[in-house]
Design an enzyme around this catalytic site. Structure first.
Site, PDB file in Angstrom:
ATOM      1  N   LYS A 221       0.757  -1.242   0.015  1.00  0.00           N
ATOM      2  CA  LYS A 221      -0.052  -0.003   0.216  1.00  0.00           C
ATOM      3  C   LYS A 221       0.937   1.431   0.030  1.00  0.00           C
ATOM      4  CE  LYS A 221      -4.395  -1.741   1.436  1.00  0.00           C
ATOM      5  NZ  LYS A 221      -5.661  -1.829   2.577  1.00  0.00           N
ATOM      6  N   ARG A 255      -3.849 -10.021   4.823  1.00  0.00           N
ATOM      7  CA  ARG A 255      -4.498 -10.173   3.216  1.00  0.00           C
ATOM      8  C   ARG A 255      -3.289  -9.228   2.371  1.00  0.00           C
ATOM      9  NH1 ARG A 255      -7.093  -6.440  -0.120  1.00  0.00           N
ATOM     10  NH2 ARG A 255      -8.615  -7.230  -1.346  1.00  0.00           N
TER      11      ARG A 255
END
Length: 274
Positions: A221, A255
């Site tokens: 991210k 995840r």
């Protein structure tokens, strides 16, 4: 601590890995890579062989300012893939990344095992009744607004306290519908600045007070690659470091895009625990 996935109890006392399988053309990292059924099935097999307990299938990119996708288009994208994965890998535990109850319902009819909702039921009032009807684990994430507006909603009185209050309300409502297996996702990158993401990670153990499993989505991210002044493609090392930190703070599910590396991270983490 277990999750009941279609009659199979998954023990998440030992952290588990959820492999990401995006079938969107505009995902921030792997958009468009898995553009046909064969490529998707090959990727699903790879995730399973590398040790993923769950596969998270998404047909609507939730990156900031992502383009709108109609419900019909989301169904058009995801239904054939759910059918194909269930046919070829019937043992796979499919998580459906959607905030729409009709998409959730259709995928559960086809054999999906979990619902992963970035909006915690806030964007579709039928989501909670649908999940309750099917009695599948429900992952609810913290977000404000929508993917298009979330980065305009980053003003908090107290970041962690506000997130805890949000979850207390959403969990109470979910339980009132009869949802039994709930997982919380603090929502890194959703309605939070980079500084707020790191503050949340540093204080994440406070979320354990909710006494529910915690899923963490940090993989590649922007809080990683912007801080390191690099790109999502070069953010694996930073991802692995933050995964180890998240495990120390109480994460039960990671995840991830990179299952093998996440499994290695968990294995080493388990070996340094007292």
């Amino acid at each position: 601590m277990t999750l009941n996935c279609r009659g199979t109890l998954i023990d998440i006392t030992t952290p588990k890995v959820m492999g990401i399988l995006n079938i969107t053309p505009n995902s921030f990292y792997d958009g468009g890579v898995y553009a046909n059924e064969l490529a998707i099935l090959n990727r699903a097999e790879e995730l399973l062989l590398e040790g993923a307990t769950f596969i998270d299938l998404g047909a609507y990119s939730s990156k900031p300012n992502a383009e709108f996708v109609s419900e019909e288009e989301e169904l058009h994208r995801i239904v054939p893939i759910v059918k194909a994965i269930v046919k070829h890998f019937p043992e796979a535990l499919l998580s459906i990344d959607t905030f729409r109850s009709q998409v959730a319902e259709r995928c559960l009819e086809l054999g999906a095992a979990l619902i992963n909702d970035i909006a915690a039921g806030m964007l579709d009032e039928q989501m909670l009744p649908t999940v309750a009807k099917w009695q599948v684990p429900y992952i609810m994430m913290h977000m404000r607004g929508t993917p298009n507006t979330m980065q305009q909603n980053v003003d908090y009185d107290n970041l962690v306290k506000d997130i805890l209050f949000y979850f207390s309300q959403r969990i109470a409502l979910a339980k009132s519908f009869g949802i039994n297996d709930i997982v919380i996702d603090p929502g890194f990158g959703f309605a939070k600045t980079t500084a707020q993401n790191f503050e949340l990670l540093e204080k994440m153990e406070l979320l354990k007070n909710i006494e529910l499993p915690i899923l963490v989505g940090l993989s590649r991210k922007s809080m990683i690659y912007k801080t390191l002044e690099t790109t999502p493609a070069e953010a694996l090392n930073g991802t692995t470091f933050l995964h180890a930190f998240a495990l120390q703070k109480g994460a039960n599910i990671l995840r991830v895009h990179d299952v093998k590396e996440a499994i290695e991270c968990i294995t080493l983490f388990q070996n340094v625990q007292p």
